[in-house]
Design a protein around this motif. Sequence first.
Motif, PDB file in Angstrom:
ATOM      1  N   HIS A  12       0.784  -1.235   0.000  1.00 44.59           N
ATOM      2  CA  HIS A  12       0.000   0.000   0.000  1.00 44.59           C
ATOM      3  C   HIS A  12       0.808   1.274   0.000  1.00 44.59           C
ATOM      4  CE1 HIS A  12      -3.631  -2.165   2.010  1.00 44.59           C
ATOM      5  NE2 HIS A  12      -3.223  -2.757   0.912  1.00 44.59           N
ATOM      6  N   ASP A  13       2.119   1.182  -0.127  1.00 42.87           N
ATOM      7  CA  ASP A  13       2.893   2.403  -0.041  1.00 42.87           C
ATOM      8  C   ASP A  13       2.587   3.317  -1.215  1.00 42.87           C
ATOM      9  OD1 ASP A  13       4.044   1.914   2.318  1.00 42.87           O
ATOM     10  OD2 ASP A  13       5.946   1.144   1.511  1.00 42.87           O
ATOM     11  N   PRO A  14       1.939   4.448  -0.966  1.00 44.03           N
ATOM     12  CA  PRO A  14       1.589   5.306  -2.087  1.00 44.03           C
ATOM     13  C   PRO A  14       2.806   6.036  -2.636  1.00 44.03           C
ATOM     14  CG  PRO A  14       0.897   6.311  -0.015  1.00 44.03           C
ATOM     15  CD  PRO A  14       1.465   4.957   0.336  1.00 44.03           C
ATOM     16  N   ASN A  15       2.788   6.216  -3.926  1.00 47.45           N
ATOM     17  CA  ASN A  15       3.825   6.980  -4.596  1.00 47.45           C
ATOM     18  C   ASN A  15       3.467   8.461  -4.492  1.00 47.45           C
ATOM     19  OD1 ASN A  15       5.726   8.022  -6.284  1.00 47.45           O
ATOM     20  ND2 ASN A  15       4.989   7.013  -8.149  1.00 47.45           N
ATOM     21  N   LEU A  16       4.383   9.272  -4.003  1.00 48.17           N
ATOM     22  CA  LEU A  16       4.109  10.704  -3.832  1.00 48.17           C
ATOM     23  C   LEU A  16       4.778  11.546  -4.908  1.00 48.17           C
ATOM     24  CD1 LEU A  16       4.446  10.932   0.056  1.00 48.17           C
ATOM     25  CD2 LEU A  16       2.370  10.666  -1.302  1.00 48.17           C
ATOM     26  N   ILE A  55      -9.304  10.183   1.601  1.00 51.87           N
ATOM     27  CA  ILE A  55      -8.283   9.278   1.071  1.00 51.87           C
ATOM     28  C   ILE A  55      -7.650   8.630   2.304  1.00 51.87           C
ATOM     29  CG2 ILE A  55      -6.159   9.050  -0.256  1.00 51.87           C
ATOM     30  CD1 ILE A  55      -8.482  10.020  -2.005  1.00 51.87           C
ATOM     31  N   VAL A  56      -7.975   7.372   2.494  1.00 51.80           N
ATOM     32  CA  VAL A  56      -7.549   6.673   3.711  1.00 51.80           C
ATOM     33  C   VAL A  56      -6.253   5.929   3.407  1.00 51.80           C
ATOM     34  CG1 VAL A  56      -8.226   5.031   5.506  1.00 51.80           C
ATOM     35  CG2 VAL A  56      -9.950   6.499   4.441  1.00 51.80           C
ATOM     36  N   SER A  63      -6.573  11.749   4.676  1.00 51.34           N
ATOM     37  CA  SER A  63      -6.730  13.160   4.334  1.00 51.34           C
ATOM     38  C   SER A  63      -8.154  13.396   3.848  1.00 51.34           C
ATOM     39  CB  SER A  63      -5.693  13.593   3.286  1.00 51.34           C
ATOM     40  OG  SER A  63      -5.831  12.830   2.112  1.00 51.34           O
ATOM     41  N   ASP A  94       2.289   5.393 -13.369  1.00 50.20           N
ATOM     42  CA  ASP A  94       3.344   4.797 -12.538  1.00 50.20           C
ATOM     43  C   ASP A  94       3.075   3.327 -12.211  1.00 50.20           C
ATOM     44  OD1 ASP A  94       1.249   5.630 -10.855  1.00 50.20           O
ATOM     45  OD2 ASP A  94       2.550   5.712  -9.110  1.00 50.20           O
ATOM     46  N   PHE A  96       0.188   1.616 -11.281  1.00 52.10           N
ATOM     47  CA  PHE A  96      -0.743   1.285 -10.197  1.00 52.10           C
ATOM     48  C   PHE A  96      -2.106   1.138 -10.857  1.00 52.10           C
ATOM     49  CE2 PHE A  96      -3.694   2.554  -6.856  1.00 52.10           C
ATOM     50  CZ  PHE A  96      -3.183   1.933  -5.733  1.00 52.10           C
ATOM     51  N   ARG A 132      -7.531  11.717 -11.736  1.00 52.88           N
ATOM     52  CA  ARG A 132      -7.583  10.709 -10.678  1.00 52.88           C
ATOM     53  C   ARG A 132      -8.927  10.002 -10.651  1.00 52.88           C
ATOM     54  NH1 ARG A 132      -5.418  11.352  -4.445  1.00 52.88           N
ATOM     55  NH2 ARG A 132      -5.307   9.110  -4.086  1.00 52.88           N
ATOM     56  N   ALA A 142      -7.445   3.120   0.249  1.00 58.93           N
ATOM     57  CA  ALA A 142      -7.209   3.999  -0.906  1.00 58.93           C
ATOM     58  C   ALA A 142      -6.704   3.273  -2.145  1.00 58.93           C
ATOM     59  CB  ALA A 142      -6.272   5.156  -0.544  1.00 58.93           C
ATOM     60  N   LYS A 147      -4.319   7.638  -8.794  1.00 59.66           N
ATOM     61  CA  LYS A 147      -3.780   8.907  -9.294  1.00 59.66           C
ATOM     62  C   LYS A 147      -3.177   8.687 -10.677  1.00 59.66           C
ATOM     63  CE  LYS A 147      -1.107   9.329  -5.518  1.00 59.66           C
ATOM     64  NZ  LYS A 147      -0.218   9.914  -4.462  1.00 59.66           N
ATOM     65  N   TRP A 148      -3.041   9.784 -11.440  1.00 60.66           N
ATOM     66  CA  TRP A 148      -2.293   9.801 -12.710  1.00 60.66           C
ATOM     67  C   TRP A 148      -2.749   8.701 -13.671  1.00 60.66           C
ATOM     68  CZ3 TRP A 148       1.586   9.066  -8.461  1.00 60.66           C
ATOM     69  CH2 TRP A 148       1.765  10.259  -7.745  1.00 60.66           C
TER      70      TRP A 148
HETATM   71  N1  LIG Z   1      -0.977   6.252  -9.419  1.00 59.01           N
HETATM   72  C1  LIG Z   1      -1.006   5.902  -8.141  1.00 59.01           C
HETATM   73  N2  LIG Z   1      -2.169   6.014  -7.476  1.00 59.01           N
HETATM   74  C2  LIG Z   1      -2.237   5.650  -6.175  1.00 59.01           C
HETATM   75  C3  LIG Z   1      -1.105   5.122  -5.519  1.00 59.01           C
HETATM   76  C4  LIG Z   1       0.112   5.013  -6.255  1.00 59.01           C
HETATM   77  O1  LIG Z   1       1.169   4.576  -5.742  1.00 59.01           O
HETATM   78  N3  LIG Z   1       0.106   5.412  -7.561  1.00 59.01           N
HETATM   79  N4  LIG Z   1      -1.190   4.716  -4.220  1.00 59.01           N
HETATM   80  C5  LIG Z   1      -2.525   4.481  -3.684  1.00 59.01           C
HETATM   81  C6  LIG Z   1      -2.490   4.426  -2.240  1.00 59.01           C
HETATM   82  S1  LIG Z   1      -1.939   2.978  -1.570  1.00 59.01           S
HETATM   83  C7  LIG Z   1      -2.868   5.470  -1.467  1.00 59.01           C
HETATM   84  S2  LIG Z   1      -2.850   5.363   0.204  1.00 59.01           S
HETATM   85  C8  LIG Z   1      -3.347   6.748  -2.071  1.00 59.01           C
HETATM   86  C9  LIG Z   1      -2.603   7.939  -1.508  1.00 59.01           C
HETATM   87  O2  LIG Z   1      -3.190   9.088  -2.026  1.00 59.01           O
HETATM   88  P1  LIG Z   1      -2.650  10.506  -1.609  1.00 59.01           P
HETATM   89  O3  LIG Z   1      -1.232  10.600  -2.100  1.00 59.01           O
HETATM   90  O4  LIG Z   1      -3.562  11.475  -2.266  1.00 59.01           O
HETATM   91  O5  LIG Z   1      -2.734  10.573  -0.121  1.00 59.01           O
HETATM   92  O6  LIG Z   1      -3.201   6.762  -3.477  1.00 59.01           O
HETATM   93  C10 LIG Z   1      -3.517   5.548  -4.119  1.00 59.01           C
HETATM   94  N5  LIG Z   1      -3.404   5.778  -5.540  1.00 59.01           N
END
Ligand SMILES: Nc1nc2c(c(=O)[nH]1)N[C@H]1C(S)=C(S)[C@@H](COP(=O)(O)O)O[C@H]1N2
Length: 156
Positions: A12-16, A55-56, A63, A94, A96, A132, A142, A147-148
């Motif tokens: 679950h590590d989100p990409n920032l 966004i959990v 958040s 990326d 996901f 998104r 989440a 995202k993206w």
């Molecule tokens: N493209 C993309 N979307 C993603 C992720 C990611 O790594 N890449 N991570 C997911 C996870 S695990 C989480 S917890 C949330 C984090 O969203 P935030 O960065 O808006 O808090 O995005 C989700 N969507």
Amino acid sequence: MAPHDPLQPHSHDPNLTPPSGDGSFELELPNGRISTISVADLQVLPKTAVSDCYIVSTGHGTSGPFTFEGVTLRDFMAHYWPDACSSIEVISVDGFGNRVMCEELKETSTRPILLAYQIDGNLLTREKGLTRMIVPSEIDDALRQVKWVGTVRVVS
Ligand SMILES: Nc1nc2c(c(=O)[nH]1)N[C@H]1C(S)=C(S)[C@@H](COP(=O)(O)O)O[C@H]1N2
Ligand SMILES: [Mo]
């Protein structure tokens, strides 16, 4: 080792770190047609707002609440692929992804799945995930809040 499948369960590590791009994505239809959909293309479709979205994140906490605005996946499909389908694979730049079953779109909901390009009245930045997918019913980890978005693949 098998190549990484973005639709399989993963950590679950989100990409920032936002990838480059302007929110456009590829739409792949069951008939083999591929087109590029821009944010401007989304903006001419009916606009829907869903408030009180969270966004959990299991990584950096919850958040929100946010009001996300965009086109519902249902309206998007009605425009680009009104025929039957079984699922829609939504995959980010990326690597996901998340799969939406077409059945999920048939349920009328006041909190529908969105292809979101706006947050709290402002255009989503690339950093915040433009474009998104927002699945308001998902409130655990989440993993559906993609995202993206880079590819939307409609599977017949
Ligand atoms: N493209 C993309 N979307 C993603 C992720 C990611 O790594 N890449 N991570 C997911 C996870 S695990 C989480 S917890 C949330 C984090 O969203 P935030 O960065 O808006 O808090 O995005 C989700 N969507
Ligand atoms: Mo997460």
